[in-house]
Scaffold this active site. Structure first.
Site, PDB file in Angstrom:
ATOM      1  N   ASN A 100      28.559  44.633  36.612  1.00 21.70           N
ATOM      2  CA  ASN A 100      27.383  43.846  36.760  1.00 21.70           C
ATOM      3  C   ASN A 100      27.084  43.790  38.328  1.00 21.70           C
ATOM      4  O   ASN A 100      27.872  43.076  38.891  1.00 21.70           O
ATOM      5  CB  ASN A 100      27.799  42.502  36.129  1.00 21.70           C
ATOM      6  CG  ASN A 100      26.764  41.637  35.925  1.00 21.70           C
ATOM      7  OD1 ASN A 100      25.597  41.538  36.575  1.00 21.70           O
ATOM      8  ND2 ASN A 100      26.922  40.357  35.648  1.00 21.70           N
ATOM      9  N   HIS A 142      19.942  43.569  30.613  1.00 29.12           N
ATOM     10  CA  HIS A 142      21.102  43.228  31.762  1.00 29.12           C
ATOM     11  C   HIS A 142      22.569  43.816  31.579  1.00 29.12           C
ATOM     12  O   HIS A 142      22.915  43.423  30.482  1.00 29.12           O
ATOM     13  CB  HIS A 142      21.048  41.790  32.089  1.00 29.12           C
ATOM     14  CG  HIS A 142      22.091  41.164  33.236  1.00 29.12           C
ATOM     15  ND1 HIS A 142      22.267  41.797  34.479  1.00 29.12           N
ATOM     16  CD2 HIS A 142      23.010  40.298  33.101  1.00 29.12           C
ATOM     17  CE1 HIS A 142      23.285  41.278  35.167  1.00 29.12           C
ATOM     18  NE2 HIS A 142      23.885  40.317  34.225  1.00 29.12           N
ATOM     19  N   CYS A 170      21.461  36.364  37.454  1.00 31.86           N
ATOM     20  CA  CYS A 170      21.320  37.734  36.613  1.00 31.86           C
ATOM     21  C   CYS A 170      20.145  37.977  36.180  1.00 31.86           C
ATOM     22  O   CYS A 170      19.517  38.766  35.782  1.00 31.86           O
ATOM     23  CB  CYS A 170      22.397  37.669  35.640  1.00 31.86           C
ATOM     24  SG  CYS A 170      24.146  37.981  36.426  1.00 31.86           S
TER      25      CYS A 170
HETATM   26  N1  COA Z   1      42.709  41.911  32.631  1.00 34.74           N
HETATM   27  C1  COA Z   1      43.770  41.516  31.507  1.00 34.74           C
HETATM   28  N2  COA Z   1      43.641  40.468  31.088  1.00 34.74           N
HETATM   29  C2  COA Z   1      42.438  39.441  31.156  1.00 34.74           C
HETATM   30  C3  COA Z   1      41.648  39.893  32.103  1.00 34.74           C
HETATM   31  C4  COA Z   1      41.584  41.120  32.826  1.00 34.74           C
HETATM   32  N3  COA Z   1      40.851  41.470  33.705  1.00 34.74           N
HETATM   33  N4  COA Z   1      40.621  38.765  32.316  1.00 34.74           N
HETATM   34  C5  COA Z   1      41.069  37.928  31.500  1.00 34.74           C
HETATM   35  N5  COA Z   1      42.069  38.177  31.075  1.00 34.74           N
HETATM   36  C6  COA Z   1      43.107  37.406  29.916  1.00 34.74           C
HETATM   37  C7  COA Z   1      42.884  36.258  30.253  1.00 34.74           C
HETATM   38  O1  COA Z   1      43.693  35.481  31.290  1.00 34.74           O
HETATM   39  C8  COA Z   1      43.139  35.429  28.773  1.00 34.74           C
HETATM   40  O2  COA Z   1      44.358  35.406  28.717  1.00 34.74           O
HETATM   41  P1  COA Z   1      45.034  34.250  27.897  1.00 34.74           P
HETATM   42  O3  COA Z   1      44.440  34.168  26.438  1.00 34.74           O
HETATM   43  O4  COA Z   1      46.437  34.545  27.694  1.00 34.74           O
HETATM   44  O5  COA Z   1      44.878  32.816  28.353  1.00 34.74           O
HETATM   45  C9  COA Z   1      42.446  36.509  27.940  1.00 34.74           C
HETATM   46  O6  COA Z   1      42.485  37.720  28.799  1.00 34.74           O
HETATM   47  C10 COA Z   1      40.893  36.096  27.500  1.00 34.74           C
HETATM   48  O7  COA Z   1      40.907  37.042  26.482  1.00 34.74           O
HETATM   49  P2  COA Z   1      39.493  36.549  25.662  1.00 34.74           P
HETATM   50  O8  COA Z   1      39.131  35.146  26.135  1.00 34.74           O
HETATM   51  O9  COA Z   1      39.490  37.193  24.555  1.00 34.74           O
HETATM   52  O10 COA Z   1      38.338  37.589  26.585  1.00 34.74           O
HETATM   53  P3  COA Z   1      36.845  37.429  26.201  1.00 34.74           P
HETATM   54  O11 COA Z   1      36.667  38.229  25.250  1.00 34.74           O
HETATM   55  O12 COA Z   1      36.086  36.368  26.569  1.00 34.74           O
HETATM   56  O13 COA Z   1      36.440  38.317  27.545  1.00 34.74           O
HETATM   57  C11 COA Z   1      34.926  38.147  29.581  1.00 34.74           C
HETATM   58  C12 COA Z   1      36.316  37.966  28.680  1.00 34.74           C
HETATM   59  C13 COA Z   1      35.032  37.420  30.838  1.00 34.74           C
HETATM   60  C14 COA Z   1      35.296  39.704  29.739  1.00 34.74           C
HETATM   61  C15 COA Z   1      34.097  37.792  28.674  1.00 34.74           C
HETATM   62  O14 COA Z   1      34.042  36.478  28.438  1.00 34.74           O
HETATM   63  C16 COA Z   1      32.674  37.627  29.369  1.00 34.74           C
HETATM   64  O15 COA Z   1      32.155  38.916  29.503  1.00 34.74           O
HETATM   65  N6  COA Z   1      31.858  36.854  29.724  1.00 34.74           N
HETATM   66  C17 COA Z   1      30.736  36.718  30.147  1.00 34.74           C
HETATM   67  C18 COA Z   1      30.537  37.198  31.719  1.00 34.74           C
HETATM   68  C19 COA Z   1      29.284  37.443  32.199  1.00 34.74           C
HETATM   69  O16 COA Z   1      28.502  38.268  31.646  1.00 34.74           O
HETATM   70  N7  COA Z   1      28.948  36.904  33.472  1.00 34.74           N
HETATM   71  C20 COA Z   1      27.900  37.141  34.011  1.00 34.74           C
HETATM   72  C21 COA Z   1      26.927  36.439  33.465  1.00 34.74           C
HETATM   73  S1  COA Z   1      25.607  37.425  32.857  1.00 34.74           S
END
Ligand code: COA
Length: 327
Positions: free
Chosen positions: A284, A254, A114
């Site tokens: 993204n 980004h 990214c």
């Molecule tokens: N819909 C509903 N629930 C979802 C889901 C979706 N699309 N994706 C994940 N979940 C669930 C998971 O299964 C997990 O459930 P559990 O707690 O029962 O195991 C829970 O939601 C995770 O919640 P949480 O950990 O609070 O989510 P988060 O706040 O960490 O957000 C992301 C998840 C992926 C959005 C976040 O971690 C993120 O943006 N990470 C960086 C991603 C990124 O930028 N990647 C590219 C590189 S720049």
């Protein structure tokens, strides 16, 4: 030696719109979860057999050539930042150059996930500053849908497809690319990668059956690193150039997650209306996000505006570029 300036932007986003509602019919998710956790409402998806990243990048570069009015033959170098090349080799940049008639350009790809567009922009700006070249195109393009597992709700809601390109030329004054701070922490590879298809784990029936050709991400780990590093590097480049929040016309982050963007905004102190945000409509697009923002906001940009570009991505890679808009 003159510094490099951006003298044009072109872009292409596919027509097909994949909404949160549509995703909720494919995996166990919903609009509320995706919107509040990421800020994404919809993303574009490239449809059509045998259309790869170069299809979108070619359209972006064609638009760039048309808008700037420069001859394809006058381009000396094209760098494509991508993690979804059409093929393992040759470089997608070569395919784009061929499609766009850049007969006199050499071309290659850069892979910094990214942060790739910023890494490529820095490289290209040094090619101009050194005096080696006068017309360089940098294109950021990804067909993320080609490496998405649409049965995995953790990742498939985050990404979309898109491409955008900028032209770099020597600046006639002091407006242009002023400073860059780029970082890599290779130990971060384990939290965000594509397991199979490379030389370590070539494609086999097993790798396909086990879904190993898709993006693997430990979201929380990536999030915690992104939130800190993208914000800190943007603040660092501002401090190094004696820039306060009030001096910045645009923060161009980004677009991975609205909460990561908000963290960068908060640390730099830049007002929300000065931050380019289109994650709601594109998700993204990896290497496409920053130039797609420049393309969308181009009509609002004024000569002399101070822009801070900032990114974080797989690798881990991150960085920030300070530039003065030149037209
Ligand atoms: N819909 C509903 N629930 C979802 C889901 C979706 N699309 N994706 C994940 N979940 C669930 C998971 O299964 C997990 O459930 P559990 O707690 O029962 O195991 C829970 O939601 C995770 O919640 P949480 O950990 O609070 O989510 P988060 O706040 O960490 O957000 C992301 C998840 C992926 C959005 C976040 O971690 C993120 O943006 N990470 C960086 C991603 C990124 O930028 N990647 C590219 C590189 S720049």
């Amino acid at each position: 030696m003159p510094i490099a300036k951006i003298s044009g932007v072109g872009a292409y986003a596919p027509d097909f719109i994949l909404t949160n509602q549509m995703l909720s019919e494919m995996v166990d998710t919903n609009d509320e979860w995706i919107s509040t956790r990421t800020g994404i409402k919809e993303r574009r998806i490239l449809k059509g057999k045998n259309k790869g990243t170069s299809f979108m990048a070619t359209k972006a570069v064609d638009e760039l050539l048309k808008k700037t009015g420069i001859a394809a033959e006058s381009v000396e170098l094209l760098i494509c930042a991508t993690v979804t090349p059409d093929m393992q080799f040759p470089a997608t940049a070569n395919l784009i150059s061929d499609n766009c008639g850049l007969k006199n350009a050499f071309s290659y790809d850069i892979n910094a996930a990214c942060s790739g567009f910023l890494f490529a922009l820095h490289t290209a700006s040094k090619m101009i500053e050194s005096g080696a070249h006068k017309k360089v195109i940098v294109v950021g393009a990804d067909k993320m849908s080609s490496i998405m597992d649409y049965t995995d709700r953790n990742t498939c809601v985050l990404f979309g497809d898109g491409a955008a390109a900028v032209l770099l030329e020597p600046s006639e004054d002091s407006d242009g690319i002023k400073d860059a701070i780029l970082h890599t922490d290779g130990s971060g590879w384990r939290y965000l990668h594509q397991k199979a298809g490379g030389s370590q784990m070539p494609a086999s029936h097993e790798t396909v059956d086990q879904h190993l050709h898709y993006v693997y991400q430990e979201g929380k780990k990536v999030f915690s690193n992104a939130v800190v590093n993208m914000a800190e590097v943007a603040a660092e480049v501002m401090e190094r150039n004696h820039l306060a929040a009030k001096d910045i016309q645009w923060l161009v982050p980004h677009q991975a997650n609205m909460r990561i963007i908000e963290a960068a905004r908060e640390l730099t102190g830049i007002a929300i209306e000065r931050v380019m945000v289109n994650i709601d409509r594109y998700g993204n697009t990896t290497n496409g996000t920053i130039p797609l923002c420049l393309w969308e906001w181009e009509h609002k940009l004024k000569k002399g505006d101070n822009l801070i570009l900032a990114a974080f991505g797989g690798g881990f890679t991150w960085g920030s570029i300070y530039l003065k808009w030149a037209y």
